[in-house]
Design an enzyme around this catalytic site. Structure first.
Site, short mmCIF file in Angstrom:
data_model
loop_
_atom_site.label_atom_id
_atom_site.label_comp_id
_atom_site.label_asym_id
_atom_site.label_seq_id
_atom_site.Cartn_x
_atom_site.Cartn_y
_atom_site.Cartn_z
N ASN A 9 84.61 40.43 -2.77
CA ASN A 9 83.39 40.13 -2.03
C ASN A 9 83.13 38.63 -2.16
O ASN A 9 82.70 38.16 -3.21
CB ASN A 9 82.23 40.94 -2.62
CG ASN A 9 80.89 40.56 -2.01
OD1 ASN A 9 80.84 39.88 -0.98
ND2 ASN A 9 79.81 41.00 -2.63
N LYS A 11 80.98 36.82 -0.66
CA LYS A 11 79.55 36.46 -0.50
C LYS A 11 79.43 35.23 0.42
O LYS A 11 80.21 35.09 1.35
CB LYS A 11 78.91 36.23 -1.86
CG LYS A 11 79.22 37.37 -2.84
CD LYS A 11 78.40 37.31 -4.08
CE LYS A 11 78.87 38.39 -5.04
NZ LYS A 11 78.00 38.56 -6.19
N HIS A 94 75.02 46.42 -0.97
CA HIS A 94 75.22 45.53 -2.12
C HIS A 94 73.87 45.19 -2.74
O HIS A 94 72.87 45.03 -2.03
CB HIS A 94 75.94 44.25 -1.67
CG HIS A 94 76.41 43.44 -2.84
ND1 HIS A 94 75.58 42.59 -3.52
CD2 HIS A 94 77.61 43.40 -3.46
CE1 HIS A 94 76.27 42.04 -4.52
NE2 HIS A 94 77.49 42.51 -4.51
N GLU A 96 72.64 42.57 -3.81
CA GLU A 96 71.98 41.35 -3.31
C GLU A 96 71.30 41.62 -1.97
O GLU A 96 70.25 41.05 -1.68
CB GLU A 96 73.03 40.21 -3.19
CG GLU A 96 73.41 39.69 -4.57
CD GLU A 96 74.83 39.17 -4.69
OE1 GLU A 96 75.47 38.88 -3.66
OE2 GLU A 96 75.30 39.05 -5.84
N GLU A 166 78.04 49.42 -9.09
CA GLU A 166 77.86 48.05 -9.55
C GLU A 166 76.54 47.93 -10.29
O GLU A 166 75.49 47.72 -9.66
CB GLU A 166 77.85 47.09 -8.36
CG GLU A 166 79.13 47.09 -7.55
CD GLU A 166 79.32 45.77 -6.81
OE1 GLU A 166 80.31 45.11 -7.09
OE2 GLU A 166 78.46 45.41 -6.00
N GLY A 172 77.65 39.06 -11.51
CA GLY A 172 77.54 37.61 -11.58
C GLY A 172 76.96 37.11 -12.89
O GLY A 172 76.63 35.93 -13.02
N SER A 212 81.30 41.55 -12.85
CA SER A 212 82.00 40.64 -13.76
C SER A 212 83.38 41.12 -14.18
O SER A 212 83.78 40.95 -15.33
CB SER A 212 81.12 40.34 -14.99
OG SER A 212 79.92 39.71 -14.59
C1 PEP Z 1 79.74 41.69 -6.62
O1 PEP Z 1 78.95 40.87 -6.18
O2 PEP Z 1 80.01 42.71 -5.95
C2 PEP Z 1 80.32 41.45 -7.94
C3 PEP Z 1 80.90 42.44 -8.56
O3 PEP Z 1 80.20 40.17 -8.43
P1 PEP Z 1 80.83 39.60 -9.79
O4 PEP Z 1 82.25 40.10 -9.87
O5 PEP Z 1 80.76 38.12 -9.66
O6 PEP Z 1 80.00 40.13 -10.90
#
Ligand code: PEP
Length: 249
Positions: A9, A11, A94, A96, A166, A172, A212
Site C-alpha cells: 500500500n 498510500k 483502510h 486511514e 490491521e 506506521g 509494521s
Molecule cells: C498499512 O498502511 O496498510 C500498513 C500496514 O502500514 P505499515 O506497514 O507502514 O505499518
C-alpha cells in the site's frame, strides 16, 4: 484454496517518476514466489503502472473507490473507471480512510457491494484501536467491523474477498503485533466467518496481516497457520525491503 498474498500500500507516496522507478526495480528483483504480489500506487499513477507492468506477475490495485456508478461526486473514482484502466482489485476500509475521511461501516458496506457487483476483488481492511486492545475489546470490535460491512453479502462472492487485519496501533508506528497476537486474531476471524457463513468459506478466504511488517519480522508472522500474507505500508516503498518481505512467505 486460499492464496498467499503480499500487497504494498503505497498510500500518498511516489510521483510518476518515482512510481516508474520503483516498479522497474521490483520487476527486476521479483523472486520466483508462490505469493501473489500486488502494489497500489496513487490514483494518478495507476494507469501508467498497469501499462508498465503488462505481462508481469505484479498486479496493480487501487487504494479506494466510491460506491456510486458515476455522477456528482467531486474528487471520487468509480469501479468502472478502475476496471477501464485494467484494475480489478481495490483496497477498502483502510484505517486511514476510516480515521481521516469518515468512512463508516455503513459507507464501507456500500463500497464493498459496489465493487463486488462489478466483479472486482475487494481487499477489506479492519482492525482495532489501541484502546480496544488495552481494554480487551479487540475481538468484539473486529467482529462488529466484519459483521457491519460483510455479513449481508451472498456466500457466492467470498471468492472475491481478501481480508486484511490491521490493528490500528501497529500501522506506521513500528510496533508490530506479535506473531502470536496475529495468529490469535486471524484464527478468531476465520471462526467468525465460519459461524456467519460456513467453514468452507472461512478456510478459503485469504487473511493478510498489516502493521509494521518489515524484512526482519515478516517470515515469523507469515509462518503462522492462519496468516496468508501481508499488507505492507512503509516497507513497500523500498524495493529491497518489499522483496525481502515477499521472500518471507
Ligand atoms: C498499512 O498502511 O496498510 C500498513 C500496514 O502500514 P505499515 O506497514 O507502514 O505499518
Amino acid at each position: 484454496m486460499r492464496s498467499k498474498i503480499v500487497a504494498g500500500n503505497w498510500k500518498m507516496n511516489k510521483n510518476s517518476e518515482g512510481t516508474e522507478a520503483l516498479l522497474v526495480e521490483l520487476s527486476a528483483k521479483l523472486p520466483d514466489t508462490e505469493a501473489k504480489v500486488m502494489v497500489s500506487p496513487t490514483f494518478v499513477n495507476l494507469g501508467s503502472a498497469v501499462r508498465q507492468l503488462q505481462g508481469s506477475k505484479i498486479e496493480v490495485i487501487a487504494q479506494n473507490m466510491h460506491f456510486a456508478e458515476s455522477g456528482a461526486f467531486t474528487g471520487e473514482i468509480s469501479a468502472d473507471m478502475l476496471l477501464n484502466i485494467g484494475i480489478n482489485t481495490v483496497i477498502l476500509g483502510h484505517s486511514e480512510r476510516r480515521a481521516y475521511f469518515g468512512e463508516t461501516d455503513e459507507i464501507l458496506k456500500k463500497k464493498v457491494k459496489a465493487a463486488l457487483a462489478k466483479n472486482m476483488t475487494v481487499m477489506f481492511c479492519f482492525g482495532e484501536e489501541l484502546e480496544d486492545r488495552k481494554s480487551g475489546n479487540h475481538f468484539n470490535v473486529v467482529e462488529s467491523q466484519l459483521k457491519n460491512a460483510l455479513f449481508e453479502l451472498d456466500q457466492s462472492v467470498w471468492s472475491s474477498i481478501i481480508l486484511a487485519y490491521e490493528p490500528v496501533w501497529a500501522i506506521g508506528t513500528g510496533e508490530t503485533a506479535s506473531p502470536e497476537q496475529a495468529q490469535e486474531m486471524h484464527a478468531f476471524i476465520r471462526k467468525t466467518i465460519a459461524a456467519a457463513f460456513n467453514q468452507d468459506i472461512a478456510d478459503n478466504v485469504s487473511i493478510l496481516y498489516g502493521g509494521s511488517v518489515k524484512p526482519g519480522n515478516a517470515e515469523e508472522i507469515f509462518s503462522k497457520p492462519d496468516v496468508d500474507g501481508g499488507l505492507i505500508g512503509g516497507a513497500a516503498l523500498v524495493a529491497d525491503d518489499f522483496i525481502a518481505i515477499i521472500n518471507g512467505i
